[in-house]
Scaffold this motif. Structure first.
Motif, PDB file in Angstrom:
ATOM      1  N   TYR A 168       0.828  -1.207   0.000  1.00  0.00           N
ATOM      2  CA  TYR A 168       0.000   0.000   0.000  1.00  0.00           C
ATOM      3  C   TYR A 168       0.865   1.260   0.000  1.00  0.00           C
ATOM      4  CZ  TYR A 168      -3.523   3.363   1.542  1.00  0.00           C
ATOM      5  OH  TYR A 168      -4.350   4.454   1.634  1.00  0.00           O
ATOM      6  N   GLY A 169       1.884   1.278   0.843  1.00  0.00           N
ATOM      7  CA  GLY A 169       2.782   2.427   0.868  1.00  0.00           C
ATOM      8  C   GLY A 169       3.542   2.580  -0.433  1.00  0.00           C
ATOM      9  N   GLY A 170       4.000   1.462  -0.994  1.00  0.00           N
ATOM     10  CA  GLY A 170       4.761   1.516  -2.235  1.00  0.00           C
ATOM     11  C   GLY A 170       3.964   2.050  -3.405  1.00  0.00           C
ATOM     12  N   ILE A 171       2.733   1.576  -3.571  1.00  0.00           N
ATOM     13  CA  ILE A 171       1.946   2.019  -4.727  1.00  0.00           C
ATOM     14  C   ILE A 171       1.555   3.484  -4.580  1.00  0.00           C
ATOM     15  CG2 ILE A 171      -0.330   1.329  -3.843  1.00  0.00           C
ATOM     16  CD1 ILE A 171      -1.041   0.470  -6.706  1.00  0.00           C
ATOM     17  N   ASN A 172       1.357   3.948  -3.349  1.00  0.00           N
ATOM     18  CA  ASN A 172       0.997   5.351  -3.181  1.00  0.00           C
ATOM     19  C   ASN A 172       2.121   6.287  -3.596  1.00  0.00           C
ATOM     20  OD1 ASN A 172      -1.732   6.165  -1.753  1.00  0.00           O
ATOM     21  ND2 ASN A 172      -1.181   4.137  -1.005  1.00  0.00           N
ATOM     22  N   VAL A 173       3.359   5.952  -3.244  1.00  0.00           N
ATOM     23  CA  VAL A 173       4.484   6.782  -3.665  1.00  0.00           C
ATOM     24  C   VAL A 173       4.706   6.671  -5.165  1.00  0.00           C
ATOM     25  CG1 VAL A 173       6.982   7.112  -3.475  1.00  0.00           C
ATOM     26  CG2 VAL A 173       5.615   6.741  -1.423  1.00  0.00           C
ATOM     27  N   ALA A 174       4.664   5.442  -5.698  1.00  0.00           N
ATOM     28  CA  ALA A 174       4.970   5.234  -7.116  1.00  0.00           C
ATOM     29  C   ALA A 174       3.952   5.920  -8.018  1.00  0.00           C
ATOM     30  CB  ALA A 174       5.026   3.740  -7.417  1.00  0.00           C
ATOM     31  N   MET A 175       2.662   5.747  -7.732  1.00  0.00           N
ATOM     32  CA  MET A 175       1.669   6.320  -8.640  1.00  0.00           C
ATOM     33  C   MET A 175       1.599   7.840  -8.482  1.00  0.00           C
ATOM     34  SD  MET A 175      -1.863   4.876  -6.988  1.00  0.00           S
ATOM     35  CE  MET A 175      -2.491   5.465  -5.408  1.00  0.00           C
ATOM     36  N   ASN A 176       1.877   8.366  -7.287  1.00  0.00           N
ATOM     37  CA  ASN A 176       1.941   9.820  -7.154  1.00  0.00           C
ATOM     38  C   ASN A 176       3.143  10.390  -7.887  1.00  0.00           C
ATOM     39  OD1 ASN A 176      -0.159  11.263  -5.418  1.00  0.00           O
ATOM     40  ND2 ASN A 176       0.230   9.444  -4.190  1.00  0.00           N
ATOM     41  N   SER A 177       4.269   9.670  -7.882  1.00  0.00           N
ATOM     42  CA  SER A 177       5.432  10.103  -8.656  1.00  0.00           C
ATOM     43  C   SER A 177       5.113  10.120 -10.144  1.00  0.00           C
ATOM     44  CB  SER A 177       6.618   9.175  -8.385  1.00  0.00           C
ATOM     45  OG  SER A 177       7.010   9.222  -7.037  1.00  0.00           O
ATOM     46  N   ALA A 178       4.445   9.068 -10.614  1.00  0.00           N
ATOM     47  CA  ALA A 178       4.049   9.019 -12.022  1.00  0.00           C
ATOM     48  C   ALA A 178       3.078  10.150 -12.346  1.00  0.00           C
ATOM     49  CB  ALA A 178       3.418   7.660 -12.337  1.00  0.00           C
ATOM     50  N   ALA A 179       2.171  10.447 -11.415  1.00  0.00           N
ATOM     51  CA  ALA A 179       1.200  11.517 -11.648  1.00  0.00           C
ATOM     52  C   ALA A 179       1.882  12.880 -11.730  1.00  0.00           C
ATOM     53  CB  ALA A 179       0.151  11.512 -10.545  1.00  0.00           C
ATOM     54  N   VAL A 180       2.894  13.117 -10.889  1.00  0.00           N
ATOM     55  CA  VAL A 180       3.628  14.386 -10.940  1.00  0.00           C
ATOM     56  C   VAL A 180       4.274  14.566 -12.310  1.00  0.00           C
ATOM     57  CG1 VAL A 180       5.653  15.600 -10.033  1.00  0.00           C
ATOM     58  CG2 VAL A 180       4.014  14.577  -8.461  1.00  0.00           C
ATOM     59  N   ASP A 181       4.895  13.501 -12.848  1.00  0.00           N
ATOM     60  CA  ASP A 181       5.512  13.580 -14.174  1.00  0.00           C
ATOM     61  C   ASP A 181       4.465  13.878 -15.247  1.00  0.00           C
ATOM     62  OD1 ASP A 181       7.981  13.008 -13.082  1.00  0.00           O
ATOM     63  OD2 ASP A 181       7.821  10.849 -13.447  1.00  0.00           O
ATOM     64  N   LEU A 182       3.305  13.241 -15.132  1.00  0.00           N
ATOM     65  CA  LEU A 182       2.270  13.438 -16.135  1.00  0.00           C
ATOM     66  C   LEU A 182       1.681  14.847 -16.067  1.00  0.00           C
ATOM     67  CD1 LEU A 182       0.733  12.113 -18.417  1.00  0.00           C
ATOM     68  CD2 LEU A 182      -0.872  11.178 -16.752  1.00  0.00           C
ATOM     69  N   VAL A 183       1.522  15.374 -14.854  1.00  0.00           N
ATOM     70  CA  VAL A 183       1.039  16.751 -14.695  1.00  0.00           C
ATOM     71  C   VAL A 183       1.985  17.717 -15.404  1.00  0.00           C
ATOM     72  CG1 VAL A 183       0.724  18.603 -13.011  1.00  0.00           C
ATOM     73  CG2 VAL A 183      -0.277  16.364 -12.586  1.00  0.00           C
ATOM     74  N   THR A 184       3.299  17.483 -15.253  1.00  0.00           N
ATOM     75  CA  THR A 184       4.287  18.336 -15.912  1.00  0.00           C
ATOM     76  C   THR A 184       4.148  18.255 -17.425  1.00  0.00           C
ATOM     77  OG1 THR A 184       5.828  18.004 -14.079  1.00  0.00           O
ATOM     78  CG2 THR A 184       6.757  18.806 -16.144  1.00  0.00           C
ATOM     79  N   ALA A 185       3.957  17.046 -17.937  1.00  0.00           N
ATOM     80  CA  ALA A 185       3.850  16.877 -19.387  1.00  0.00           C
ATOM     81  C   ALA A 185       2.561  17.467 -19.946  1.00  0.00           C
ATOM     82  CB  ALA A 185       3.935  15.388 -19.745  1.00  0.00           C
ATOM     83  N   LEU A 186       1.453  17.311 -19.209  1.00  0.00           N
ATOM     84  CA  LEU A 186       0.173  17.827 -19.685  1.00  0.00           C
ATOM     85  C   LEU A 186       0.067  19.340 -19.557  1.00  0.00           C
ATOM     86  CD1 LEU A 186      -2.234  15.161 -18.133  1.00  0.00           C
ATOM     87  CD2 LEU A 186      -1.822  15.536 -20.568  1.00  0.00           C
ATOM     88  N   ARG A 187       0.886  19.923 -18.660  1.00  0.00           N
ATOM     89  CA  ARG A 187       0.813  21.360 -18.398  1.00  0.00           C
ATOM     90  C   ARG A 187      -0.582  21.793 -17.934  1.00  0.00           C
ATOM     91  NH1 ARG A 187       4.890  20.666 -21.824  1.00  0.00           N
ATOM     92  NH2 ARG A 187       6.683  22.073 -21.703  1.00  0.00           N
ATOM     93  N   ARG A 188      -1.210  20.892 -17.174  1.00  0.00           N
ATOM     94  CA  ARG A 188      -2.500  21.196 -16.540  1.00  0.00           C
ATOM     95  C   ARG A 188      -2.480  20.633 -15.132  1.00  0.00           C
ATOM     96  NH1 ARG A 188      -7.762  19.305 -18.701  1.00  0.00           N
ATOM     97  NH2 ARG A 188      -8.523  20.991 -17.355  1.00  0.00           N
ATOM     98  N   PRO A 189      -3.035  21.338 -14.159  1.00  0.00           N
ATOM     99  CA  PRO A 189      -3.007  20.862 -12.763  1.00  0.00           C
ATOM    100  C   PRO A 189      -4.065  19.796 -12.504  1.00  0.00           C
ATOM    101  CG  PRO A 189      -4.115  22.970 -12.882  1.00  0.00           C
ATOM    102  CD  PRO A 189      -3.640  22.681 -14.280  1.00  0.00           C
ATOM    103  N   VAL A 190      -3.850  18.599 -13.047  1.00  0.00           N
ATOM    104  CA  VAL A 190      -4.858  17.538 -12.968  1.00  0.00           C
ATOM    105  C   VAL A 190      -4.640  16.597 -11.781  1.00  0.00           C
ATOM    106  CG1 VAL A 190      -5.266  17.593 -15.460  1.00  0.00           C
ATOM    107  CG2 VAL A 190      -3.534  16.031 -14.524  1.00  0.00           C
ATOM    108  N   MET A 191      -3.704  16.922 -10.896  1.00  0.00           N
ATOM    109  CA  MET A 191      -3.424  16.030  -9.765  1.00  0.00           C
ATOM    110  C   MET A 191      -4.673  15.705  -8.940  1.00  0.00           C
ATOM    111  SD  MET A 191      -0.704  14.488  -8.738  1.00  0.00           S
ATOM    112  CE  MET A 191       0.256  13.842  -7.373  1.00  0.00           C
ATOM    113  N   PRO A 192      -5.552  16.671  -8.645  1.00  0.00           N
ATOM    114  CA  PRO A 192      -6.733  16.326  -7.843  1.00  0.00           C
ATOM    115  C   PRO A 192      -7.615  15.260  -8.482  1.00  0.00           C
ATOM    116  CG  PRO A 192      -6.425  18.703  -7.853  1.00  0.00           C
ATOM    117  CD  PRO A 192      -5.462  18.139  -8.868  1.00  0.00           C
ATOM    118  N   SER A 193      -7.638  15.169  -9.816  1.00  0.00           N
ATOM    119  CA  SER A 193      -8.488  14.170 -10.458  1.00  0.00           C
ATOM    120  C   SER A 193      -8.039  12.754 -10.116  1.00  0.00           C
ATOM    121  CB  SER A 193      -8.503  14.375 -11.976  1.00  0.00           C
ATOM    122  OG  SER A 193      -7.236  14.089 -12.551  1.00  0.00           O
TER     123      SER A 193
END
Length: 409
Positions: A128-153
Motif C-alpha cells: 500500500y505504501g509503495g503504490i501510493n508513492v509510485a503512482m503519485n510520482s508518475a502523476a507528478v511527471d504526467l502533470v508536468t507533461a500535460l501542463r495542466r493541474p490535474v493532480m486532484p483528479s
C-alpha cells in the motif's frame, strides 16, 4: 526526454502532436485506474476487519497491534520507494506494487491468529505504501507533461474507488465470507492491473528538464538542502490534511452519537458526508487550480476546512455538525494533492516519498491524538485541533507560495 519534446510540439500544433496527445491521454486513464484500484482494495479490506478479528480470535488490543503492521509496512516502504522509482521508473514500480497489493489483500482472511494477521498486514502495508508513492510520482511527471493541474483528479479516483469498495463490501459482508470476498478483490485487482499495466510499461515517464534535477537533487537523487526544506514544508502541509481525515474517520461518528445524541444511522453518515464532499472537491480540483492557482487553492482550502471543522466540533445540533463536516471535506479536498505535486516538482520521486510519508504519518497521528486530548479535555475540544492544523496548512501554503513552481503549476 523525447516524450516531453513531443508534448511541446503538440502544444504548439506541430507535427506529431496528435500522437503525443493520445499517448498522454492513455497514460492518464491508466494511472487513474490505478488510483481507483488502490482506494477500492484498501476499503474492501477495511470493511472486513470485524470479520477477520472474529476469525482470528483477536482481542481489541491484539487487533490494534496487528493493524500497526499496515502502518509500519507502509511507512518503511514509502521511504524506499522513491529510490526504486529513480532506478526502475515510477511506471514499473506502480505496476509491480499493484500486483503485490492485489495478492496481499487476500492474505488476512487466510490467517487464524493475531500474530499471523500482523505479519501478513506488514506485507499488505508495504504494498500500500509503495503504490501510493509510485503512482503519485508518475502523476507528478504526467502533470508536468500535460501542463495542466490535474493532480486532484487522480485523488478523486482514489476517493471514488474507496467509496465503491466500502459500499460493495458492506453489501457483500452479510452473505459472503471474508475469504471469498478478499479473494474476489485479488481477482479484480489482477485483472485491472493486466488491463492498465501494459500502458504504463510501454510508455516511460515524461522526464523533467535535467537542469531542474541538477538544482534540486544531489547525485544520489536525494533533495539538496534548500529543496529538502521546501519538501518538508509541503510534507507537513500534507500531514495537516491527513490528520483531519484520520480524525474524522475514527471520531466523527462518535462525536455525533455521544455528544449530540444522534441516531446511530445518522452518526454513521457523518464520515460519509465528509468523504462525499471531499470527492466532489477533488473532481472539481483541476478547474479550481486553473482558476485560482496552487497557492490560493491551498490558502482557501485550509481556511475553509478550519471554519468547517470549528462548526463541526462546536455546533450544538446534529445538522449543523453534519454541515461542518461537509464544509471540512470541501476544504481539505485538494490540499494533499497539491502538496504532493509541489513536493514532486521540487525533488522528483524522493520529494513525493517524503511528502507521502509525512502525510500518512498525519493519518496515523490523528486518531490517537484526538483520543488523548478527549480524555484530558473533551471530544469537541479535541476535534478543534483539526481546525488548527488546517489553518496552519493555509499559512504554510502562503509562506511557501514561491517554492516548487513549474510550468504545470
Amino acid at each position: 526526454m523525447p516524450l516531453l519534446n513531443k508534448v511541446r510540439t503538440a502544444a504548439s500544433g506541430g507535427h506529431g502532436g496528435d500522437t503525443a496527445t493520445h499517448s498522454l491521454s492513455r497514460l492518464r486513464l491508466a494511472l487513474t485506474l490505478f488510483f481507483a484500484l488502490d482506494g477500492f482494495l484498501f476499503a474492501g479490506w477495511v470493511v472486513r476487519i470485524p470479520a477477520v478479528k472474529q476469525q482470528t480470535g483477536a482481542s481489541a488490543g491484539d487487533l490494534g497491534l496487528a493493524l500497526l503492521g499496515v502502518s509500519a509496512g507502509a511507512v518503511i516502504t514509502m521511504t524506499l520507494t522513491g529510490r526504486l522509482c529513480r532506478r526502475y521508473g515510477s511506471h514499473a514500480v506502480t505496476v509491480a506494487t499493484a500486483v503485490l497489493l492485489s495478492l496481499s489483500v487476500a492474505l488476512p482472511a487466510l490467517t487464524r491468529s493475531p500474530l499471523a494477521l500482523g505479519l501478513v498486514l506488514l506485507v499488505f502495508g508495504a504494498a500500500y505504501g509503495g503504490i501510493n508513492v509510485a503512482m503519485n510520482s508518475a502523476a507528478v511527471d504526467l502533470v508536468t507533461a500535460l501542463r495542466r493541474p490535474v493532480m486532484p483528479s487522480f485523488h478523486a479516483a482514489f476517493s471514488l474507488g474507496g467509496m465503491i469498495g466500502a459500499g460493495l463490501g458492506g453489501l457483500l459482508a452479510g452473505g459472503l465470507s471474508p475469504t471469498a470476498h478478499l479473494l474476489g478483490l485479488t481477482g479484480v485487482g489482477l485483472v485491472l492491473t493486466a488491463l492498465a499495466g501494459p500502458v504504463l510499461l510501454r510508455h516511460p515517464s515524461p522526464a523533467p528538464p535535467p537542469e531542474s534535477l541538477t538544482a534540486a537533487a544531489a547525485p544520489d537523487g536525494a533533495p539538496r538542502g534548500g529543496a529538502r526544506r521546501t519538501v518538508l514544508v509541503f510534507g507537513v502541509i500534507a500531514l495537516c490534511t491527513a490528520y483531519g481525515e484520520g480524525a474524522l474517520a475514527d471520531w466523527g461518528a462518535l462525536h455525533l452519537e455521544q455528544d449530540l445524541g444522534a441516531h446511530p444511522g445518522v452518526a454513521a453518515a457523518g464520515y460519509s458526508v465528509f468523504a462525499l464532499t471531499m470527492t466532489v472537491g477533488r473532481l472539481s480540483g483541476t478547474a479550481l487550480l486553473e482558476r485560482l492557482g496552487q497557492t490560493r487553492t491551498l490558502v482557501a482550502g485550509g481556511t475553509t476546512a478550519a471554519a468547517g471543522m470549528l462548526l463541526g466540533a462546536l455546533a450544538p445540533t446534529v445538522w449543523a455538525t453534519l454541515l461542518g463536516f461537509a464544509v471540512t471535506g470541501l476544504g481539505l479536498a485538494n490540499i494533499f494533492p497539491v502538496a504532493v505535486a509541489r513536493a514532486g516538482a521540487v525533488a522528483g520521486p524522493g520529494g513525493v516519498a517524503t511528502a507521502s510519508t509525512l502525510g500518512y504519518g498525519g493519518m496515523l497521528l490523528g486518531p490517537p491524538s484526538i483520543g488523548f486530548l478527549a480524555d484530558w479535555f473533551s471530544l469537541p475540544t479535541a476535534l478543534t485541533t483539526v481546525a488548527v492544523l488546517a489553518a496552519g496548512a493555509a499559512a504554510m501554503g502562503y509562506w511557501a507560495r514561491n517554492a516548487g513552481t513549474n510550468p504545470a503549476s
